[in-house]
Design a protein around this motif. Structure first.
Motif, mmCIF file in Angstrom:
data_model
loop_
_atom_site.group_PDB
_atom_site.id
_atom_site.type_symbol
_atom_site.label_atom_id
_atom_site.label_comp_id
_atom_site.label_asym_id
_atom_site.label_seq_id
_atom_site.Cartn_x
_atom_site.Cartn_y
_atom_site.Cartn_z
ATOM 1 N N GLN A 186 5.066 17.208 75.902
ATOM 2 C CA GLN A 186 5.163 17.162 74.470
ATOM 3 C C GLN A 186 6.621 16.739 73.725
ATOM 4 N N ARG A 187 6.391 15.879 73.014
ATOM 5 C CA ARG A 187 7.588 15.308 72.419
ATOM 6 C C ARG A 187 8.054 16.244 71.603
ATOM 7 N N PHE A 188 9.497 16.393 71.366
ATOM 8 C CA PHE A 188 10.327 17.035 70.396
ATOM 9 C C PHE A 188 10.229 16.473 69.143
ATOM 10 N N LEU A 189 9.748 17.293 68.017
ATOM 11 C CA LEU A 189 9.744 16.674 66.665
ATOM 12 C C LEU A 189 8.647 15.512 66.855
ATOM 13 N N PRO A 190 7.576 15.605 67.303
ATOM 14 C CA PRO A 190 6.432 14.421 67.391
ATOM 15 C C PRO A 190 6.181 13.897 66.261
ATOM 16 N N HIS A 191 6.349 14.206 65.120
ATOM 17 C CA HIS A 191 5.827 13.751 63.861
ATOM 18 C C HIS A 191 6.759 12.587 63.553
ATOM 19 N N ILE A 192 8.197 12.644 63.866
ATOM 20 C CA ILE A 192 9.300 11.476 63.786
ATOM 21 C C ILE A 192 9.358 10.592 64.939
ATOM 22 N N LYS A 193 9.415 9.284 64.584
ATOM 23 C CA LYS A 193 9.549 8.345 65.582
ATOM 24 C C LYS A 193 11.117 8.311 65.909
ATOM 25 N N HIS A 194 11.667 9.316 66.748
ATOM 26 C CA HIS A 194 12.957 9.218 66.753
ATOM 27 C C HIS A 194 13.420 8.617 67.973
ATOM 28 N N THR A 195 14.902 8.434 68.329
ATOM 29 C CA THR A 195 15.366 7.726 69.201
ATOM 30 C C THR A 195 15.738 8.590 70.533
ATOM 31 N N GLY A 196 15.165 9.941 70.513
ATOM 32 C CA GLY A 196 15.353 10.564 71.907
ATOM 33 C C GLY A 196 14.234 10.327 72.644
ATOM 34 N N GLY A 197 14.058 9.213 73.232
ATOM 35 C CA GLY A 197 13.073 8.499 73.815
ATOM 36 C C GLY A 197 13.164 8.549 75.414
ATOM 37 N N PHE A 198 14.148 9.277 75.928
ATOM 38 C CA PHE A 198 14.360 9.350 77.264
ATOM 39 C C PHE A 198 13.239 9.621 78.215
ATOM 40 N N PRO A 199 12.633 10.932 77.859
ATOM 41 C CA PRO A 199 11.643 11.596 78.728
ATOM 42 C C PRO A 199 10.403 10.682 78.750
ATOM 43 N N GLN A 200 10.025 10.321 77.645
ATOM 44 C CA GLN A 200 8.720 9.436 77.612
ATOM 45 C C GLN A 200 8.978 8.012 78.224
ATOM 46 N N ALA A 201 10.160 7.516 78.065
ATOM 47 C CA ALA A 201 10.249 6.376 78.733
ATOM 48 C C ALA A 201 10.290 6.362 80.482
ATOM 49 N N TYR A 202 10.983 7.502 80.652
ATOM 50 C CA TYR A 202 11.102 7.768 82.045
ATOM 51 C C TYR A 202 9.614 7.832 82.737
ATOM 52 N N LEU A 203 8.701 8.614 82.018
ATOM 53 C CA LEU A 203 7.247 8.890 82.606
ATOM 54 C C LEU A 203 6.517 7.745 82.282
ATOM 55 N N GLY A 204 6.681 6.959 81.340
ATOM 56 C CA GLY A 204 6.117 5.331 81.299
ATOM 57 C C GLY A 204 6.343 4.531 82.326
#
Length: 271
Positions: free
Chosen positions: A135-153
């Motif tokens: 689950q992304r933190f603050l999912p309603h915002i397209k924020h720059t803290g994208g390391f976890p989803q980039a890693y999983l992707g």
């Protein structure tokens, strides 16, 4: 900025651009070319938000929605009013001489950072995705803290998947690492009822569904089997899903075309 290595796993979303376009890679800081002195802004960008736009002929889809997204997030994260004119001027400048491009506008505490890279067009072939509990933190915002989803992707890409769908502990599906997911049952579109980013393409598609008289709703989604088509949306467009966790899904080609048409009925706007 350095180009990404060709050996790095790809999420498989885009068709390589013509060779004459591969040198389009520009970065602007507050509308001016970035310099070596701006390197510190890379660290500032760890806390910020952004929007991703596909430009064709100097035009984009959903320009007002992109500006609204940036305005809302800027107010929530920084407590300030977005300088829309600066954002628009930055997009126009970064597109100069390259009217077709993938553009990103980042907002940090210090500046507006705008980049342009080669345009990305979606290959319409069905995607192979897998689920991952996250689950992304603050999912309603397209924020720059994208390391976890980039890693999983990227980990999924290395295993032959095109995208990851995030799920809660109870199996409830929310969104992809860089996409929204939707389902069409032949009558209506169903989006997940879960914390997620409401993507611009998703919003534009809803406008197109309204124009076409196709209803849509939010519902808890755990099992994606049985729908005429499951699809993904992001700034690159709309594509069907062919397999989830190795399970083959139905892909009704007429339904896919109908959904794509709803999105592509959105007019292009000059920036």
């Amino acid at each position: 900025m350095a180009s990404r290595s060709s050996t790095r796993p790809s999420l498989g979303w885009w068709v390589p651009p013509p060779k004459e376009l591969i040198d389009i890679e520009r970065t602007l800081i507050d509308g001016r070319p970035a310099t070596a002195a701006d390197v510190h802004l890379v660290t500032d960008a760890r806390y910020g938000h952004f929007t991703a736009v596909q430009a064709r002929g100097g035009r984009v889809r959903g320009l007002a929605l992109h500006l609204d997204r940036l305005t809302t997030a800027d107010k929530e994260l920084f407590g300030r009013e977005l300088d829309r004119d600066l954002v628009l001027d930055s997009i126009r400048t970064v597109l100069a001489g390259a009217a077709d491009a993938s553009v990103r506008v980042y907002l940090t505490q210090a500046c507006v950072l705008t980049t342009a890279r080669p345009p990305k067009d979606v290959a319409k072939t069905p995607r192979n995705v897998r689920t991952e509990m996250y689950q992304r933190f603050l999912p309603h915002i397209k924020h720059t803290g994208g390391f976890p989803q980039a890693y999983l992707g990227l980990r999924a890409a290395a295993e032959g998947y095109d995208e990851v769908l995030f799920t809660a502990g109870d199996g409830r599906i929310s969104e992809g690492s860089i996409t929204n997911v939707g389902c069409f049952d032949g009558t209506r579109v169903i989006w997940p009822e879960a914390p997620m980013l409401r993507g611009i393409t998703m919003a534009l598609m809803e406008e197109g569904l309204d124009r076409a008289g196709v209803p849509y709703e939010h519902r808890v989604l755990k099992d994606l089997r049985g729908f005429e088509v499951v699809f993904l949306t992001n700034s690159h467009g709309v594509v069907p899903v062919g397999r989830v966790d190795g399970v083959t899904l139905r892909v009704d080609e007429r339904a896919v075309r109908r959904l794509i048409d709803c999105y592509e009925s959105t007019p292009w706007e000059q920036v």
